[in-house]
Design an enzyme around this catalytic site. Structure first.
Site, mmCIF file in Angstrom:
data_model
loop_
_atom_site.group_PDB
_atom_site.id
_atom_site.type_symbol
_atom_site.label_atom_id
_atom_site.label_comp_id
_atom_site.label_asym_id
_atom_site.label_seq_id
_atom_site.Cartn_x
_atom_site.Cartn_y
_atom_site.Cartn_z
ATOM 1 N N SER A 1 -16.522 12.428 77.818
ATOM 2 C CA SER A 1 -15.958 13.353 78.806
ATOM 3 C C SER A 1 -14.718 12.787 79.499
ATOM 4 C CB SER A 1 -17.017 13.772 79.834
ATOM 5 O OG SER A 1 -18.079 14.445 79.194
ATOM 6 N N HIS B 1 -20.466 6.338 65.204
ATOM 7 C CA HIS B 1 -20.474 7.284 66.327
ATOM 8 C C HIS B 1 -21.925 7.659 66.646
ATOM 9 C CE1 HIS B 1 -19.829 10.759 68.819
ATOM 10 N NE2 HIS B 1 -18.601 10.327 69.014
ATOM 11 N N GLU C 1 -19.154 4.356 74.106
ATOM 12 C CA GLU C 1 -19.382 5.774 74.401
ATOM 13 C C GLU C 1 -20.827 5.966 74.852
ATOM 14 O OE1 GLU C 1 -16.299 8.319 72.143
ATOM 15 O OE2 GLU C 1 -18.025 8.070 70.852
ATOM 16 N N LYS D 1 -14.143 15.630 65.614
ATOM 17 C CA LYS D 1 -15.527 15.950 65.214
ATOM 18 C C LYS D 1 -15.516 17.096 64.188
ATOM 19 C CE LYS D 1 -17.146 14.098 69.553
ATOM 20 N NZ LYS D 1 -18.171 14.078 70.605
ATOM 21 N N ASN E 1 -10.976 12.301 68.666
ATOM 22 C CA ASN E 1 -11.999 12.530 67.639
ATOM 23 C C ASN E 1 -12.266 14.024 67.599
ATOM 24 O OD1 ASN E 1 -14.223 12.651 66.007
ATOM 25 N ND2 ASN E 1 -15.599 11.544 67.398
ATOM 26 N N GLY F 1 -19.664 14.949 75.715
ATOM 27 C CA GLY F 1 -19.718 16.401 75.660
ATOM 28 C C GLY F 1 -20.535 17.029 76.785
ATOM 29 N N GLU G 1 -23.246 10.347 67.342
ATOM 30 C CA GLU G 1 -23.734 11.565 66.675
ATOM 31 C C GLU G 1 -24.207 11.243 65.256
ATOM 32 O OE1 GLU G 1 -20.203 13.801 67.568
ATOM 33 O OE2 GLU G 1 -20.790 13.797 69.674
HETATM 34 P P1 13P Z 1 -16.231 14.135 74.602
HETATM 35 O O1 13P Z 1 -14.883 13.643 75.078
HETATM 36 O O2 13P Z 1 -16.216 15.548 74.135
HETATM 37 O O3 13P Z 1 -17.299 13.848 75.605
HETATM 38 O O4 13P Z 1 -16.599 13.276 73.306
HETATM 39 C C1 13P Z 1 -16.440 11.914 73.326
HETATM 40 C C2 13P Z 1 -16.646 11.390 71.947
HETATM 41 O O5 13P Z 1 -17.750 11.446 71.422
HETATM 42 C C3 13P Z 1 -15.489 10.857 71.233
HETATM 43 O O6 13P Z 1 -15.865 10.218 70.054
#
Ligand code: 13P
Length: 251
Positions: free
Chosen positions: A214, A96, A168, A11, A9, A174, A98
């Site tokens: 992560s 997601h 997740e 982002k 992803n 992150g 976010e």
């Molecule tokens: P990270 O791997 O940067 O923690 O992000 C995970 C994520 O949100 C994938 O959709």
């Protein structure tokens, strides 16, 4: 048999030329990954057309990161499922954390988006996961179960065969803090049990459940060794083709 999948992803990262280069590198290096492991990249809307040109004829699937909850019309700034399909997408990520956290994505909207995506022929990567305070309060099983019920229970077992679930934990995204393999496995097993209760053992056994948060080359092997973890949804580490492929090679 459920599929093993490693999805990146991206982002809101990379310009179009940078994204095209990253896609080229992923495509080139994907030859090293055993055929039984599916590879997907989820890219910003602006990148879909040029990245689909790069990935044409390759084994790497292409996903959007979101779609509109309406079919078409006067919804300025939105991108419809038909647009995504016509631009070359095979999947879209939905729900997601976010988007739930910053853009008011509700389970109700996710039902509408999932219906539109499936009807348009897009596979769906549906994200669920608890935040830190929910975990600290011991509510993580309840939160994730409700997210699954509120969205997936509106669909049929046949629909479910086109849906990938991604767990997740928000506190691991992150942050560099990965869920331990035990923490991830127990939630994955819970998700599978909730799905089995509604759709039956076979459907639950067949559904692919990815871990995200992560995930990186250093911890992917341990996570992927868990019986209910079928791969990963990778954020930061997917921005480097070598790391992304290294994670896919962790099976
Ligand atoms: P990270 O791997 O940067 O923690 O992000 C995970 C994520 O949100 C994938 O959709």
């Amino acid at each position: 048999m459920r599929k093993k999948i490693v999805a990146g992803n991206w982002k809101m990262n990379t310009t179009v030329p940078e994204g095209v280069e990253l896609a080229k590198a992923v495509k080139e290096k994907s030859a090293a990954v055993p055929a039984g492991i599916g590879l997907i990249v989820a890219v910003p809307f602006t990148h879909i057309v040029p990245v689909s040109e790069v990935l044409k004829g390759s084994r790497v699937g292409l996903s959007a990161e979101n779609c509109a909850d309406k079919e078409k019309g006067a919804y300025t700034g939105e991108v419809s499922v038909d647009m995504l399909v016509s631009a070359g997408c095979n999947y879209t990520i939905l729900g997601h954390s976010e988007r739930r956290q910053y853009y008011g994505e509700t389970d109700e909207k996710l039902v509408a988006k999932t219906r539109l995506a499936l009807d348009a022929g897009l596979g769906v990567i549906l994200c669920v996961g608890e935040n830190l305070s929910q975990r600290e309060a011991g509510n993580h099983f309840k939160v994730v179960t409700e997210q699954i019920e509120n969205v997936l229970f509106n669909f049929t077992a046949e629909d479910l065969s086109k849906i990938i679930v991604a767990y997740e934990p928000v506190w691991a995204i992150g942050t560099g803090k990965t869920a331990t393999s035990d923490q991830a496995e127990e939630i994955h097993a819970c998700i599978r049990k909730v799905i089995a209760g509604k759709f039956g053992e076979k459907a639950a056994d067949d559904v692919t459940i990815l871990y995200g948060g992560s995930c990186k080359p250093a911890n992917a092997k341990e996570l992927f060794a868990c019986p209910d973890i079928d791969g990963g949804l990778i954020g930061g580490a997917a921005l480097k083709a070598d790391d992304f492929i290294q994670i896919a090679l962790s099976y």
